[in-house]
Write a protein that holds these residues in place. Structure first.
Motif, PDB file in Angstrom:
ATOM      1  N   ILE A  80       0.850  -1.181   0.000  1.00  9.19           N
ATOM      2  CA  ILE A  80       0.000   0.000   0.000  1.00  9.19           C
ATOM      3  C   ILE A  80       0.894   1.241   0.000  1.00  9.19           C
ATOM      4  O   ILE A  80       1.747   1.396   0.878  1.00  9.19           O
ATOM      5  CB  ILE A  80      -0.921   0.024   1.233  1.00  9.19           C
ATOM      6  CG1 ILE A  80      -1.715  -1.281   1.313  1.00  9.19           C
ATOM      7  CG2 ILE A  80      -1.849   1.228   1.188  1.00  9.19           C
ATOM      8  CD1 ILE A  80      -2.344  -1.523   2.668  1.00  9.19           C
ATOM      9  N   ILE A  81       0.694   2.101  -0.977  1.00 12.73           N
ATOM     10  CA  ILE A  81       1.454   3.346  -1.084  1.00 12.73           C
ATOM     11  C   ILE A  81       0.486   4.509  -0.885  1.00 12.73           C
ATOM     12  O   ILE A  81      -0.489   4.644  -1.625  1.00 12.73           O
ATOM     13  CB  ILE A  81       2.146   3.466  -2.451  1.00 12.73           C
ATOM     14  CG1 ILE A  81       3.004   2.231  -2.735  1.00 12.73           C
ATOM     15  CG2 ILE A  81       2.992   4.736  -2.517  1.00 12.73           C
ATOM     16  CD1 ILE A  81       3.521   2.164  -4.153  1.00 12.73           C
ATOM     17  N   ILE A  82       0.751   5.321   0.123  1.00 11.08           N
ATOM     18  CA  ILE A  82      -0.054   6.512   0.387  1.00 11.08           C
ATOM     19  C   ILE A  82       0.729   7.715  -0.128  1.00 11.08           C
ATOM     20  O   ILE A  82       1.884   7.921   0.248  1.00 11.08           O
ATOM     21  CB  ILE A  82      -0.350   6.683   1.892  1.00 11.08           C
ATOM     22  CG1 ILE A  82      -0.958   5.401   2.465  1.00 11.08           C
ATOM     23  CG2 ILE A  82      -1.259   7.883   2.111  1.00 11.08           C
ATOM     24  CD1 ILE A  82      -2.308   5.038   1.896  1.00 11.08           C
ATOM     25  N   MET A  83       0.099   8.494  -0.991  1.00 10.69           N
ATOM     26  CA  MET A  83       0.775   9.632  -1.614  1.00 10.69           C
ATOM     27  C   MET A  83      -0.173  10.821  -1.718  1.00 10.69           C
ATOM     28  O   MET A  83      -1.389  10.692  -1.493  1.00 10.69           O
ATOM     29  CB  MET A  83       1.293   9.238  -3.002  1.00 10.69           C
ATOM     30  CG  MET A  83       0.191   8.931  -3.997  1.00 10.69           C
ATOM     31  SD  MET A  83       0.808   8.304  -5.588  1.00 10.69           S
ATOM     32  CE  MET A  83       1.112   6.580  -5.172  1.00 10.69           C
ATOM     33  N   ASP A  84       0.385  11.971  -2.083  1.00  6.56           N
ATOM     34  CA  ASP A  84      -0.425  13.169  -2.270  1.00  6.56           C
ATOM     35  C   ASP A  84      -1.463  12.956  -3.369  1.00  6.56           C
ATOM     36  O   ASP A  84      -1.214  12.247  -4.356  1.00  6.56           O
ATOM     37  CB  ASP A  84       0.451  14.351  -2.691  1.00  6.56           C
ATOM     38  CG  ASP A  84       1.276  14.909  -1.541  1.00  6.56           C
ATOM     39  OD1 ASP A  84       0.872  14.731  -0.384  1.00  6.56           O
ATOM     40  OD2 ASP A  84       2.331  15.514  -1.816  1.00  6.56           O
ATOM     41  N   CYS A  85      -2.604  13.605  -3.208  1.00  8.87           N
ATOM     42  CA  CYS A  85      -3.606  13.684  -4.277  1.00  8.87           C
ATOM     43  C   CYS A  85      -3.408  15.019  -4.978  1.00  8.87           C
ATOM     44  O   CYS A  85      -3.585  16.083  -4.372  1.00  8.87           O
ATOM     45  CB  CYS A  85      -5.007  13.584  -3.696  1.00  8.87           C
ATOM     46  SG  CYS A  85      -6.317  13.667  -4.934  1.00  8.87           S
ATOM     47  N   MET A  86      -3.013  14.981  -6.235  1.00  8.15           N
ATOM     48  CA  MET A  86      -2.726  16.192  -6.984  1.00  8.15           C
ATOM     49  C   MET A  86      -3.994  16.753  -7.614  1.00  8.15           C
ATOM     50  O   MET A  86      -4.944  16.030  -7.910  1.00  8.15           O
ATOM     51  CB  MET A  86      -1.685  15.909  -8.069  1.00  8.15           C
ATOM     52  CG  MET A  86      -0.463  15.151  -7.583  1.00  8.15           C
ATOM     53  SD  MET A  86       0.438  16.001  -6.258  1.00  8.15           S
ATOM     54  CE  MET A  86       1.275  17.283  -7.194  1.00  8.15           C
ATOM     55  N   GLN A  87      -3.989  18.063  -7.834  1.00  8.37           N
ATOM     56  CA  GLN A  87      -5.128  18.744  -8.440  1.00  8.37           C
ATOM     57  C   GLN A  87      -5.079  18.627  -9.968  1.00  8.37           C
ATOM     58  O   GLN A  87      -4.028  18.436 -10.556  1.00  8.37           O
ATOM     59  CB  GLN A  87      -5.127  20.218  -8.035  1.00  8.37           C
ATOM     60  CG  GLN A  87      -5.238  20.449  -6.531  1.00  8.37           C
ATOM     61  CD  GLN A  87      -6.520  19.879  -5.965  1.00  8.37           C
ATOM     62  OE1 GLN A  87      -7.608  20.137  -6.480  1.00  8.37           O
ATOM     63  NE2 GLN A  87      -6.397  19.094  -4.902  1.00  8.37           N
ATOM     64  N   GLY A  88      -6.253  18.771 -10.588  1.00 10.42           N
ATOM     65  CA  GLY A  88      -6.321  18.791 -12.044  1.00 10.42           C
ATOM     66  C   GLY A  88      -7.015  17.580 -12.623  1.00 10.42           C
ATOM     67  O   GLY A  88      -7.310  16.598 -11.919  1.00 10.42           O
ATOM     68  N   GLY A  89      -7.277  17.650 -13.925  1.00  9.56           N
ATOM     69  CA  GLY A  89      -7.898  16.551 -14.650  1.00  9.56           C
ATOM     70  C   GLY A  89      -6.909  15.890 -15.574  1.00  9.56           C
ATOM     71  O   GLY A  89      -5.858  16.458 -15.907  1.00  9.56           O
ATOM     72  N   ASN A  90      -7.231  14.671 -15.994  1.00 11.39           N
ATOM     73  CA  ASN A  90      -6.338  13.949 -16.886  1.00 11.39           C
ATOM     74  C   ASN A  90      -6.140  14.723 -18.188  1.00 11.39           C
ATOM     75  O   ASN A  90      -7.104  15.125 -18.843  1.00 11.39           O
ATOM     76  CB  ASN A  90      -6.922  12.566 -17.180  1.00 11.39           C
ATOM     77  CG  ASN A  90      -5.979  11.714 -17.997  1.00 11.39           C
ATOM     78  OD1 ASN A  90      -6.147  11.587 -19.200  1.00 11.39           O
ATOM     79  ND2 ASN A  90      -4.979  11.147 -17.357  1.00 11.39           N
ATOM     80  N   ALA A  91      -4.892  14.956 -18.580  1.00 14.12           N
ATOM     81  CA  ALA A  91      -4.603  15.799 -19.735  1.00 14.12           C
ATOM     82  C   ALA A  91      -5.117  15.199 -21.033  1.00 14.12           C
ATOM     83  O   ALA A  91      -5.424  15.931 -21.987  1.00 14.12           O
ATOM     84  CB  ALA A  91      -3.097  16.053 -19.821  1.00 14.12           C
TER      85      ALA A  91
END
Length: 291
Positions: A80-91
């Motif tokens: 399990i990898i916990i990481m930041d949730c980045m802003q924006g939509g899929n390009a």
């Protein structure tokens, strides 16, 4: 098993796990309600790609617009990898919507980001456990994949061999760089996702893969978009290459995917054999670099 992990994470982080698609690999969840906003990626312990991804993300942290890794844990045979949730939509959604003016700007920014934030890191033979390019051993892969017709293998070997003499000095490469693995904010700011296939290798592997993806999926606009991408890249750093080297780098990526499909469903194998054949027949002459 997965349901139990989800329950544990929801209790620990006081969040609601929401499955993500588009730019993220399978079994990736937004941890809605967590502060700061987080994402959890869940993978089998046998999946070495996730270990590679963690190593790369930690290496580039602070120098590349990519999520920070907060925690890596193992339970019930899963990582399990916990990481930041980045802003924006899929390009990629911008291309799919046909907004080509905005897409052209994004491709120029993609080139600048790749050169400045990823390829600017030269090969470090010690101190990291990041995957190395297997280009030198690719001939064995090509000769042993039974579901690929032998004539396509022989043609690939000839093209790869012809381009070997001009291989560029190794840098950090993303391995699957492109709009499908970028988040784009409303102001055009880009975030890079999914480093599982990252490796030390030729910078042309990433450059070619962007151009290959665009030529294959958006043929009508690929000339405009790939020109913007290469122009953006060259505005940051020089890169000299020939169309033959571009095709060879594309073949390198396609054969690595074929190698991963050894036990995939037959229809998936057939589709990637078709893409291999397309790559061998495609003309990369409109793409060029400058020193």
């Amino acid at each position: 098993m997965i349901d139990n992990i989800i329950r544990v994470l929801e209790a620990r982080y006081a969040c609601r796990m929401e499955r993500l698609t588009g730019g993220y690999t399978n079994l990736t969840y937004r941890m809605a309600g967590a502060e700061p906003p987080l994402v959890a990626k869940i993978a089998n312990l046998s999946n070495d790609d996730t270990l590679n991804e963690v190593q790369v993300m930690r290496l580039v942290q602070g120098s590349c617009d990519t999520p920070a890794v907060h925690e890596v844990s193992e339970t019930d045979g899963m990582r399990i990898i916990i990481m930041d949730c980045m802003q924006g939509g899929n390009a990629q959604s911008i291309l799919d919507a046909g907004d080509w003016t905005r897409a052209e700007r994004i491709y120029c920014s993609m080139g600048q980001l790749l050169a400045a934030q990823i390829h600017s890191r030269p090969y470090q033979p010690q101190g990291t456990e990041i995957r190395l390019s297997n280009r030198s051993a690719l001939s064995q892969v090509i000769r042993t994949l039974e579901f690929v017709p032998a004539p396509l293998g022989r043609q690939s070997l000839q093209m790869l061999s012809a381009a070997e003499a001009g291989e560029l000095p190794w840098v950090l490469t993303h391995g699957d760089y492109g709009v499908h693995n970028l988040l784009c904010e409303s102001d055009g700011h880009l975030h890079v996702l999914d480093w599982e296939w990252a490796e030390w290798g030729s910078p042309l592997n990433d450059v070619a893969w962007v151009c290959w993806f665009t030529k294959h999926h958006y043929p009508g606009q690929s000339g405009m978009l790939n020109t913007a991408f290469i122009r953006g890249y060259l505005s940051v750093t020089p890169l000299s290459f020939t169309p033959q080297q571009m095709k060879a780098a594309s073949l390198y990526r396609v054969w690595n995917i074929l190698h991963r499909l050894r036990i995939a469903p037959k229809e998936v194998q057939r589709e990637w054999v078709r893409r291999l054949e397309w790559t061998l027949g495609e003309d990369f002459a409109e793409l060029h670099g400058t020193s």
